[in-house]
Write a protein that holds these residues in place. Structure first.
Motif, PDB file in Angstrom:
ATOM      1  N   GLU A 254       0.652   9.069  -1.227  1.00 29.74           N
ATOM      2  CA  GLU A 254      -0.336  10.055  -1.657  1.00 29.74           C
ATOM      3  C   GLU A 254      -0.912  10.803  -0.458  1.00 29.74           C
ATOM      4  N   ALA A 255      -1.231  10.046   0.614  1.00 32.35           N
ATOM      5  CA  ALA A 255      -1.756  10.682   1.837  1.00 32.35           C
ATOM      6  C   ALA A 255      -0.699  11.572   2.486  1.00 32.35           C
TER       7      ALA A 255
ATOM      8  N   SER B 196       0.829  -1.217   0.000  1.00 29.04           N
ATOM      9  CA  SER B 196       0.000   0.000   0.000  1.00 29.04           C
ATOM     10  C   SER B 196       0.862   1.265   0.000  1.00 29.04           C
TER      11      SER B 196
ATOM     12  N   PRO C  33       1.892   3.249  -2.539  1.00 28.48           N
ATOM     13  CA  PRO C  33       1.384   4.395  -3.316  1.00 28.48           C
ATOM     14  C   PRO C  33       0.314   5.198  -2.577  1.00 28.48           C
ATOM     15  N   SER C  34      -0.629   4.514  -1.942  1.00 27.61           N
ATOM     16  CA  SER C  34      -1.685   5.235  -1.224  1.00 27.61           C
ATOM     17  C   SER C  34      -1.118   5.953   0.008  1.00 27.61           C
ATOM     18  N   TYR C  35      -0.118   5.323   0.655  1.00 24.35           N
ATOM     19  CA  TYR C  35       0.523   5.955   1.826  1.00 24.35           C
ATOM     20  C   TYR C  35       1.224   7.253   1.402  1.00 24.35           C
TER      21      TYR C  35
END
Length: 605
Positions: free
Chosen positions: A588-589, A582, A584-586
């Motif tokens: 991004e956040a 995860s 990429p999502s981390y």
């Protein structure tokens, strides 16, 4: 006593030690020994220095051989003192005192001199031999009219009161008194036939020197400071060179004028030149660093000044000398409340500060010793009358620390008397005693400090005007100021720098530089310094090794961080995210919350 057979003299000059070094050693040893005893007995420390001089001087063991050299070296203390005054005096705040300072400064010396002279003329009518004629009354009136720059500034600095309302006014009045002293010295040789020309030439020389020094400081000296800024010791060397350069130029101004083909007798004293030199760089970002370094050198010379003064204390010819000196000292103190206080109050100062200023200026000036000595050389007064002024200075010098310590209690006791004579409270709050203290202080500014400042700018911009950074890398100071933070040039290992910068009143102090980048100190030592200076502040400190954490906490830190540990804690969530597929999502956040790393705007890349 034969000096050549004095045991102490033999000790000081024994072996291959030069007489001067031996005499200096004896002065410092005697002062050190007596200081321990006097402090233990709660006697003002200045008494120890004067006592050391008495023991070693003509009234004691006659142990010092080269008194003239001691006096020459000791007078450097006065020069350095005035240089530090120039550095620390806030001219804008001083001028803001307005009518109170200007009017009081102009009328205080003439009025006090007139009242003092009249009082001694009246006493002289009793037939007291020491007060026969006009000149003794005049010179004793002079002793009552001037206050001690050396003592007042010394105790204002020690009590951290130099930038208070009372402190600024006291220093301002001392400057006016110095001007009056220059006028008196100019007129003194020609009392029988006074001339205005020497006074005009003195003021003209002072104005020319101040103008030249200001121009050179702005055009050349600021660039010179920037060149040597990486080496704090060279900053101080340059500042001292500037101090004595301006002083020497002023003292030899007449020679330069003659070489230009002008027939003017003009000169400025070395001490006044030092004051001007300090004032021209007072707003420099290097002023804190210079003050912190020079203050200890100044204290060394001031110590010798008082020891040398102690050597000049003669054996009293009679009880009349002691009695008259006590009267002079008592009248000098009384006139501060009879003359100084009403003028200060009438010109707009609140009565608490009027009492405070009057109390702080309640002593005989060291400048008066020069004036009365010249008076004896001119045949105006006798050596016995000079002794009276010396003893009066000693008495008031011993009273000064007591008066400083009891100023507030004295005001409370004087309130009924002040009410009775019409000096009443105006019902307004006194002016703020000092400028607003910083809420957050960053000691040192490297990569951690740069990152902290960037995040403060992004997340808490309202805190930046209340944030102070202390560091010696002057190349980045302008950029720090552009981000609305305060910054001063100074060695964070110097307690004097921290004190003058207002660290003692900060809410939070962060030590941002790791031990391996610090010079001559450690974070543990810095924490101890800051904790003594700011007992109520929250201290956040850096450390390099895990084994150092407990020691830094024990030194007084409320929180200890270790850069490698903080980095590891920051990287771990990314590792966990990567292991859980995860990342990429981390990221991004993370970028949404803090922005991308390559777009951060930091002072240090």
């Amino acid at each position: 006593m034969d000096v050549s057979y004095s045991p102490l003299c033999a000790l000081g000059a024994g072996g291959s030690v030069s007489p001067l070094v031996g005499d200096l050693g004896l002065c410092l040893v005697a002062a050190g020994v007596l200081a321990i005893a006097f402090v233990k007995l709660r006697i003002p420390a200045i008494a120890a220095l004067l006592g050391a001089g008495v023991v070693l001087g003509p009234a004691g063991l006659e142990a010092v051989q080269d008194r003239a050299s001691i006096d020459t070296i000791a007078n450097l203390g006065l020069t350095l003192l005035l240089f530090v005054i120039g550095l620390e005096v806030n001219l804008k705040a001083l001028l803001a005192s307005g009518k109170t300072l200007v009017v009081t400064g102009i009328v205080q010396v003439p009025l006090t001199l007139a009242v003092g002279c009249a009082a001694f003329l009246v006493v002289g009518m009793t037939g007291w031999a020491l007060l026969t004629g006009f000149y003794p009354a005049l010179y004793l009136g002079v002793a009552c009219a001037f206050s001690s720059t050396l003592l007042v500034v010394k105790y204002l600095q020690e009590h951290l009161r130099l930038d208070t309302v009372a402190g600024r006014l006291a220093v301002g009045l001392l400057i006016f008194q110095d001007i009056w002293a220059i006028i008196f010295l100019a007129l003194q040789p020609s009392f029988a036939d006074p001339s205005i020309t020497p006074i005009v030439m003195t003021f003209l020389g002072t104005g020319v020197l101040a103008l030249l020094a200001t121009v050179i400081a702005r055009v050349l000296l600021s660039r010179a400071f920037h060149i040597v800024a990486r080496s704090p010791e060279l900053v101080v060397t340059l500042a001292l060179g500037w101090c004595f350069g301006v002083g020497l130029f002023g003292a030899n101004l007449g020679t330069f004028v003659h070489r230009l083909g002008l027939d003017f007798e003009v000169s400025v004293s070395m001490e006044m030149g030092a004051l001007i030199a300090g004032a021209t760089i007072a707003t420099s970002p290097y002023a804190y660093e210079v003050v912190s370094r020079v203050v200890h050198l100044r204290d060394f010379f001031v110590t010798l000044f008082f020891v040398g003064l102690g050597m000049s204390i003669p054996i009293p010819d009679s009880a009349d000398v002691i009695a008259l000196s006590a009267i002079v000292a008592a009248l000098a103190v009384a006139l501060r409340f009879i003359v100084f206080l009403p003028i200060l109050y009438v010109t707009g100062l609140d009565r608490r500060n009027s009492v405070s200023v009057s109390t702080k200026l309640a002593q005989v000036s060291e400048f008066c010793l020069v004036i009365v000595y010249l008076g004896s050389q001119l045949g105006h007064i006798s050596g016995t009358q000079v002794s009276v002024v010396i003893f009066a200075f000693v008495i008031t010098a011993l009273l000064t620390p007591i008066l400083f310590a009891t100023s507030d209690r004295l005001y409370q006791r004087l309130r009924p008397i002040l009410d009775a004579v019409g000096i009443r409270s105006r019902g307004v709050k006194p002016e703020a005693e000092s400028t607003e203290a910083p809420r957050l202080v960053l000691l040192g500014f490297h990569r951690i400090g740069s990152a902290l400042l960037a995040d403060l700018e992004r997340l808490h911009p309202d805190l930046l005007p209340h944030t102070l950074i202390i560091d010696t890398n002057s190349a980045i100071h302008d950029e720090i100021r552009r981000r609305d933070a305060q910054v001063v040039y100074g060695d964070i290992a110097s307690t004097e720098v921290l004190r003058h910068a207002g660290v003692g009143d900060a809410e939070v102090v962060v030590l941002t530089v790791p031990d391996e980048l610090l010079k001559g100190t450690t974070n543990e030592q810095l924490v101890r310094q800051v904790r003594q200076l700011a007992p109520r502040a929250v201290i956040i400190a850096s450390c390099t090794k895990v084994s150092q954490v407990a020691a830094v906490r024990a030194a007084g830190a409320d929180h200890v961080f270790r850069a490698p540990t903080e980095v590891a804690l920051g990287i771990l969530p990314a590792i966990y995210a990567a292991l859980n597929a995860s990342l990429p999502s981390y990221l991004e956040a993370l970028e949404e919350a803090h922005g991308t790393l390559d777009r951060r705007k930091e002072v240090i890349d």
